[in-house]
Design an enzyme around this catalytic site. Sequence first.
Site, PDB file in Angstrom:
ATOM      1  CG  HIS A 110      -1.950  -1.115   1.159  1.00 26.47           C
ATOM      2  ND1 HIS A 110      -2.758  -1.395   0.085  1.00 26.47           N
ATOM      3  CD2 HIS A 110      -2.194  -2.095   2.078  1.00 26.47           C
ATOM      4  CE1 HIS A 110      -3.475  -2.489   0.343  1.00 26.47           C
ATOM      5  NE2 HIS A 110      -3.140  -2.934   1.544  1.00 26.47           N
ATOM      6  CG  ASP A 123      -5.100  -6.163  -0.330  1.00 31.49           C
ATOM      7  OD1 ASP A 123      -5.165  -7.106   0.481  1.00 31.49           O
ATOM      8  OD2 ASP A 123      -5.089  -4.974   0.036  1.00 31.49           O
TER       9      ASP A 123
HETATM   10 ZN   LIG Z   1      -3.336  -6.872   2.681  1.00 37.37          ZN
END
Ligand SMILES: [Zn+2]
Length: 440
Positions: free
Chosen positions: A265, A316
Amino acid sequence: MTWFCEHAWLDDGVRANVRVVADAGRITAVTAGADPAPGDTRLAGLVLPGFANAHSHAFHRALRGRTHDRGGTFWTWRERMYAVAQRLDPDGYLALARAAYAEMALAGVTAVGEFHYLHHGPGGTPYHDPNAMGRALIAAAADAGIRLTLLDACYLAGGLTAGGHTPPDPVQKRFADADAAAWAERVAELADSDTVRIGAAVHSVRAVPADQLAPVLTAARDRPLHAHLSEQPAENEACLAHYRQTPTALLAAHGVLGEHTTAVHATHLTSEDIRRLGGSRTTVCACPTTEADLGDGIGPFRALADAGSPLAVGSDQHAHTDLLTEARLVESYERLAHRERGRFTPPALVAALTEAGQASIGWPDAGRIAPGRRADLVAVALDTARTAGTTPEQAVLVATAPDVHTVIVDGRQVVTAGRHLLGDVGAHLRTAIEPLWEKP
Ligand SMILES: [Zn+2]
């Protein structure tokens, strides 16, 4: 094995009429401008190196299309995710992950980095085999025909406040080991194979106190090490309140950043954080469909790349399983944020999908169509209603998962004419997911 590619993405660009020869799962010869020979398997369209899905939580696939009814934030989505986590056992986990990985193969994924934290039984009681859940993931990837990097996540605390870490709540007890030494002891029982790598993860600065980072680093030496980093502003605020440092600065101070490390991220960063990540050559993994789905924000990926960080991509939580879309959205968000096109060129996006992503999960011998590399090939049709008219050089900004028609992993064809060797992947997903949502 020999494939004859209409077009192929080689180190020196897109070339036409490329013969690729492989033996025992490795590419032995690549010839552009060749003539086909009898027995060659023809691959139409554009053939790319195998995609890496550098960040996956397989069980989150069960939440797709189930969480859009109530609004909320990352934190309220997490409560729904925890409810699903409570219902999984090793058999259910195997069925769900097998189907999720087969869906990834359909999208061109040849290796997945599974960020694995659902370790123990209900209430945190270890299974008879304390790695039963990790072994379910290993079996799932083998069934789906893709390579797996098991990024076994150290998860010790329930959260972080100004006053320090809080204990795991009842659901989080399934994720937690007693301390980093106990985590390392458990993970040491898992072994690499030709298609499995055992890696490590620091779940986040929320879940791993700073004094527990050293044992993780020791266990992870020379292995891929991943960490969620600054996905949400609340993590930064808690970290600053308790440690007087950003999460990036804290990880840097404890030696976590570096060439074997991937920060996932990396959304809410200071300019100093960007310098630390880039200067240490830490890979950053963007997960744009998840970051959009959860309203995380837009990470500074061009700035990170300029500072020296390789870029990888991951699906993800699998709000979508489409790595071509993940790569395209990195560029799309940059355009929206900076009102400028071409922040990431097609070759930069292909590198993120392939070579950099594969390296970030411990497969530096994959990700290129070149002699000596693993024979991973992803053929993308250029004549569908979606892709017709595009040049092969720009197809990565146009094509989506349904345009992937053939996928070869280590020389083995696992997707043919858009069909996975396990058959009806939708049916496998439905069978695995529906019991998780039935009323108890
Ligand atoms: Zn994750």
